[in-house]
Scaffold this active site. Structure first.
Site, mmCIF file in Angstrom:
data_model
loop_
_atom_site.group_PDB
_atom_site.id
_atom_site.type_symbol
_atom_site.label_atom_id
_atom_site.label_comp_id
_atom_site.label_asym_id
_atom_site.label_seq_id
_atom_site.Cartn_x
_atom_site.Cartn_y
_atom_site.Cartn_z
ATOM 1 N N ASP A 17 0.839 -1.192 0.000
ATOM 2 C CA ASP A 17 0.000 0.000 0.000
ATOM 3 C C ASP A 17 0.878 1.247 0.000
ATOM 4 O OD1 ASP A 17 -2.359 1.476 0.159
ATOM 5 O OD2 ASP A 17 -2.367 1.467 2.354
ATOM 6 N N THR B 194 -7.305 2.997 9.095
ATOM 7 C CA THR B 194 -7.372 3.797 10.318
ATOM 8 C C THR B 194 -8.296 3.196 11.368
ATOM 9 O OG1 THR B 194 -6.899 5.829 9.094
ATOM 10 C CG2 THR B 194 -7.924 6.064 11.248
#
Length: 275
Positions: free
Chosen positions: A79, A226
């Site tokens: 990522d 998150t």
């Protein structure tokens, strides 16, 4: 099935494929338990910081052994790869997919660097993702500095040969101060012009109904990071505040269970279509 084919299939079916970041063994097992319980496929994502924290070989071994242990159909993805060197290292280590992120560079430079990553990945049969437009990262303002434009997306995809494109339509990395509002009409226009799989970064905090609406209009890969970090640490802090236990083997599983519950909700959301 390789990741390229899976994403194409799911795009045709108008359903999402969840991509979850993992940061240690506990968060990894949390997301894999969710995927295993629901019998859903999953993309495991590692950032450069997670790779540096765990070590490349250790991180890859953990992910591969975890997928096998939990019997989950899954793929390993880099990522936000910030350099060709990191792309090469991850491909050598056996990643199924890599993201080269040159989105903050000028358009032509983004094309040049992304094209280089695509050429390298071809030798490994690996999937390549890139980003076009401004999706605010942690610490950056969420104010729109440039949504992805359909014509530019078409030019970028054709010039680079990428498999997937992360687009800016109203999401941001990190927490939202208020509910985000995705530009679904823009998404439809992008989907109409590019054959690349469309990716939604900043999936944390986006309501399920908006995720489902985005998937129905062309998004396939949905990133979640998150919320995983937050629920794990929040749960762990709460548990530790209630006792003086020092055995992490007793305390960590409580936080891991919370990750599993969260990811189950997200897996259901990206699979189902809005009413």
């Amino acid at each position: 099935m390789n990741l390229k084919d899976k994403l194409k299939l799911f795009t045709q079916k108008k359903r999402g494929l969840l991509a979850t970041n993992c940061y240690n063994m506990e968060t990894l097992h949390g997301v894999l338990k969710a995927a295993s319980d629901l019998n859903e496929p999953l993309i495991l994502q590692l950032t450069q910081s997670s790779i540096e924290y765990m070590g490349l070989e250790t991180a890859v071994s953990l992910c591969r052994s975890g997928l096998k242990q939990y019997g989950v159909e899954g793929w390993l993805h880099l990522d936000h790869g910030g350099s060709i060197q990191l792309i090469q290292s991850c491909l050598d280590a056996g990643f199924d997919s890599v993201m080269i992120d040159a989105s903050e560079l000028p358009f032509k430079e983004n094309i040049r660097i992304t094209s280089e990553a695509v050429k390298i990945a071809e030798h490994y049969g690996a999937h390549v993702e890139a980003e076009l437009g401004f999706v605010a990262k942690l610490g950056q303002t969420h104010i729109n500095k440039g949504f992805t434009q359909p014509e530019e997306a078409k030019i970028f995809t054709e010039a680079t040969g990428i498999d997937s494109l992360a687009i800016a339509i109203g999401t941001a990395h990190g927490f939202y101060k208020e509910e985000p509002h995705l530009d679904l009409e823009l998404l439809s226009n992008i989907a109409a012009l590019t054959p690349a799989t469309l990716v939604l970064h900043g999936g944390s905090g986006v309501p399920s109904r908006q995720l489902q609406a985005a998937i129905s209009r062309g998004i396939c890969k949905v990133n979640l990071a998150t919320e995983i970090k937050n629920i794990f640490m929040s749960s762990l802090k709460k548990t530790l505040s209630l006792n003086e236990e020092i055995d992490l083997r007793k305390e960590f599983p409580v936080a891991t269970e919370q990750v599993t519950s969260l990811v189950k909700e997200k897996l259901i959301a990206v699979k189902n279509q809005p009413d």
